[in-house]
Design a protein around this motif. Structure first.
Motif, PDB file in Angstrom:
ATOM      1  N   UNK A  20       0.173  -0.912  -0.032  1.00 32.89           N
ATOM      2  CA  UNK A  20      -0.217   0.371   0.015  1.00 32.89           C
ATOM      3  C   UNK A  20       1.041   0.829  -0.065  1.00 32.89           C
ATOM      4  N   UNK A  21      -0.006   2.576  -0.455  1.00 31.14           N
ATOM      5  CA  UNK A  21       0.877   3.275  -0.885  1.00 31.14           C
ATOM      6  C   UNK A  21       1.250   4.143   0.920  1.00 31.14           C
ATOM      7  N   UNK A  22       2.024   4.761   1.079  1.00 31.03           N
ATOM      8  CA  UNK A  22       2.262   5.144   3.335  1.00 31.03           C
ATOM      9  C   UNK A  22       1.496   6.049   3.700  1.00 31.03           C
ATOM     10  N   UNK A  23       1.031   5.997   4.113  1.00 30.23           N
ATOM     11  CA  UNK A  23       0.135   6.859   5.118  1.00 30.23           C
ATOM     12  C   UNK A  23       0.497   7.820   5.392  1.00 30.23           C
ATOM     13  N   UNK A  24      -0.444   8.955   5.992  1.00 25.39           N
ATOM     14  CA  UNK A  24       0.467   9.730   6.629  1.00 25.39           C
ATOM     15  C   UNK A  24       0.973   9.197   8.191  1.00 25.39           C
ATOM     16  N   UNK A  25       2.235   9.666   8.287  1.00 28.19           N
ATOM     17  CA  UNK A  25       2.912   9.227   9.779  1.00 28.19           C
ATOM     18  C   UNK A  25       2.157   9.481  10.830  1.00 28.19           C
ATOM     19  N   UNK A  26       2.041   8.092  12.005  1.00 27.89           N
ATOM     20  CA  UNK A  26       1.261   8.579  13.124  1.00 27.89           C
ATOM     21  C   UNK A  26       2.025   8.578  14.691  1.00 27.89           C
ATOM     22  N   UNK A  27       2.662   9.282  15.031  1.00 30.74           N
ATOM     23  CA  UNK A  27       3.027   8.920  17.079  1.00 30.74           C
ATOM     24  C   UNK A  27       1.807   9.422  17.741  1.00 30.74           C
ATOM     25  N   UNK A  28       2.175   8.406  18.566  1.00 30.66           N
ATOM     26  CA  UNK A  28       0.432   8.368  19.939  1.00 30.66           C
ATOM     27  C   UNK A  28       1.620   7.899  20.832  1.00 30.66           C
ATOM     28  N   UNK A  29       1.257   8.427  22.447  1.00 33.22           N
ATOM     29  CA  UNK A  29       1.423   7.885  22.776  1.00 33.22           C
ATOM     30  C   UNK A  29       0.092   7.368  23.874  1.00 33.22           C
ATOM     31  N   UNK A  30       0.324   5.943  24.671  1.00 36.89           N
ATOM     32  CA  UNK A  30      -0.842   5.452  25.157  1.00 36.89           C
ATOM     33  C   UNK A  30      -0.629   5.145  26.334  1.00 36.89           C
ATOM     34  N   UNK A  31      -1.737   5.728  27.127  1.00 36.43           N
ATOM     35  CA  UNK A  31      -1.006   4.928  28.881  1.00 36.43           C
ATOM     36  C   UNK A  31      -2.071   3.595  28.879  1.00 36.43           C
ATOM     37  N   UNK A  32      -1.007   2.316  28.399  1.00 33.15           N
ATOM     38  CA  UNK A  32      -2.064   0.985  28.632  1.00 33.15           C
ATOM     39  C   UNK A  32      -2.525   0.387  29.576  1.00 33.15           C
ATOM     40  N   UNK A  33      -3.379   0.138  29.974  1.00 33.40           N
ATOM     41  CA  UNK A  33      -4.066  -0.115  30.801  1.00 33.40           C
ATOM     42  C   UNK A  33      -3.732  -1.756  30.944  1.00 33.40           C
ATOM     43  N   UNK A  65       6.985  -4.052  23.370  1.00 37.09           N
ATOM     44  CA  UNK A  65       5.964  -4.291  24.126  1.00 37.09           C
ATOM     45  C   UNK A  65       5.950  -3.766  25.972  1.00 37.09           C
ATOM     46  N   UNK A  66       4.622  -4.249  26.510  1.00 37.70           N
ATOM     47  CA  UNK A  66       4.733  -3.842  27.595  1.00 37.70           C
ATOM     48  C   UNK A  66       3.781  -5.607  28.024  1.00 37.70           C
ATOM     49  N   UNK A  67       4.058  -6.209  29.487  1.00 30.33           N
ATOM     50  CA  UNK A  67       3.700  -7.251  28.661  1.00 30.33           C
ATOM     51  C   UNK A  67       2.646  -7.312  29.770  1.00 30.33           C
ATOM     52  N   UNK A  68       1.115  -7.816  29.334  1.00 29.82           N
ATOM     53  CA  UNK A  68      -0.156  -8.295  29.601  1.00 29.82           C
ATOM     54  C   UNK A  68      -0.856  -7.336  30.596  1.00 29.82           C
ATOM     55  N   UNK A  69       0.678  -8.084  31.710  1.00 31.50           N
ATOM     56  CA  UNK A  69       0.161  -7.609  33.270  1.00 31.50           C
ATOM     57  C   UNK A  69       0.687  -5.590  33.955  1.00 31.50           C
ATOM     58  N   UNK A  70       1.255  -5.351  32.861  1.00 25.16           N
ATOM     59  CA  UNK A  70       2.630  -4.387  32.864  1.00 25.16           C
ATOM     60  C   UNK A  70       1.108  -3.358  32.355  1.00 25.16           C
ATOM     61  N   UNK A  71       1.961  -1.954  32.438  1.00 29.11           N
ATOM     62  CA  UNK A  71       1.046  -0.929  31.988  1.00 29.11           C
ATOM     63  C   UNK A  71       1.733   0.601  32.047  1.00 29.11           C
ATOM     64  N   UNK A  72       1.361   1.658  31.202  1.00 29.61           N
ATOM     65  CA  UNK A  72       2.634   2.322  31.333  1.00 29.61           C
ATOM     66  C   UNK A  72       2.558   2.980  29.679  1.00 29.61           C
ATOM     67  N   UNK A  73       3.055   3.757  29.515  1.00 31.90           N
ATOM     68  CA  UNK A  73       3.875   4.190  28.351  1.00 31.90           C
ATOM     69  C   UNK A  73       3.848   3.007  27.424  1.00 31.90           C
ATOM     70  N   UNK A  74       3.264   3.857  26.065  1.00 28.59           N
ATOM     71  CA  UNK A  74       3.342   2.487  25.110  1.00 28.59           C
ATOM     72  C   UNK A  74       2.761   3.615  23.535  1.00 28.59           C
ATOM     73  N   UNK A  75       4.350   3.439  22.590  1.00 26.29           N
ATOM     74  CA  UNK A  75       4.586   3.994  21.644  1.00 26.29           C
ATOM     75  C   UNK A  75       3.695   3.648  19.859  1.00 26.29           C
ATOM     76  N   UNK A  76       2.565   3.893  20.236  1.00 28.06           N
ATOM     77  CA  UNK A  76       1.937   3.886  18.742  1.00 28.06           C
ATOM     78  C   UNK A  76       2.522   4.421  17.629  1.00 28.06           C
TER      79      UNK A  76
END
Length: 238
Positions: free
Chosen positions: A54-67, A97-108
């Motif tokens: 697929x053609x390159x999409x516009x870049x996305x940079x997100x910070x998620x507080x993963x539960x 990665x953050x394992x399933x039981x962990x929480x906090x900052x994750x870059x998407x």
């Protein structure tokens, strides 16, 4: 360039995903099944599962507080995966990665190249965590954690570890072995009851409620790009 880099520049897959596609024989180059490490050029016809990249999409940079309970995968067949949880309109995947039981900052992101640069262990990018264990610990525990603990057939790199309370500490890592902090604590006789990532390089978790997310600011992206590319990369968020 090598097929992994060629495809990751599209921003549509991570290099790990591309490796899995190659192993499964799902990528062809000019009608021939692609080999691992194969060199390709813009003149070559590269297909994934019989379809063009697929053609390159516009870049996305997100910070998620993963539960806790959310699995760090973009594979939608996995229960409680990140993609379904965020329901973001553009295809994105987690940086590390953050394992399933962990929480906090994750870059998407949908930027495969920036993901690879952040994750390269030789660059020593800092990741900061706050960790609570099952019982109070002494100063010798902090000293051993900071000096390095033998897990997975190797001794972890030296790291900064400081006490927050009788059973909670702050640790800054520059490597990312599988379940590293949990394994280090277990080796020293402690069980992790809460693990939260609060920083990745210059990106901070502060101000983001558990389960919420936001786009990186212009200043955050520029500082990140300067660290990763020497300031030569520019991008606009969706």
């Amino acid at each position: 360039m090598r097929i992994n880099k060629f495809m990751s520049l599209s921003g549509y897959w991570s290099r790990r995903e591309i490796d899995r596609f190659i192993e499964a024989g799902l990528i062809t180059v000019n009608g021939q099944v692609c080999l691992s490490g194969q060199e390709v050029s813009l003149e070559d016809t590269v297909l994934v599962k019989g379809q063009p990249i697929p053609e390159k999409e516009q870049s996305v940079y997100i910070v998620l507080n993963k539960p806790p309970g959310i699995v760090c995968t973009a594979v939608r067949s996995v229960k409680n995966n990140l993609v379904d949880y965020m329901n973001y309109p553009v295809r994105i995947f987690p940086v590390g990665r953050l394992d399933k039981d962990s929480q906090g900052l994750l870059i998407m992101t949908n930027d495969g190249d920036i993901s690879n640069r952040i994750l390269r262990s030789e660059h020593n990018h800092e990741k900061e965590y706050i960790v609570t264990v099952s019982e109070p610990f002494g100063d010798d525990f902090l000293e051993k954690m900071g000096r390095g603990v033998e897990i997975l057939g190797t001794v972890t790199k030296r790291c900064a570890v400081t006490r927050i309370s009788s059973d909670t500490f702050r640790i800054i890592l520059t490597q990312g072995l599988n379940r590293q902090i949990r394994r280090m604590c277990k080796e020293l006789g402690f069980y992790v009851t809460r693990l939260e990532r609060v920083r990745l390089m210059n990106i901070m978790l502060e101000g983001i409620e558990l389960g919420a997310w936001r786009h990186l600011s212009d200043d955050e992206r520029q500082t990140l790009f300067t660290a990763l590319y020497g300031g030569t990369k520019t991008a606009s968020p969706v």
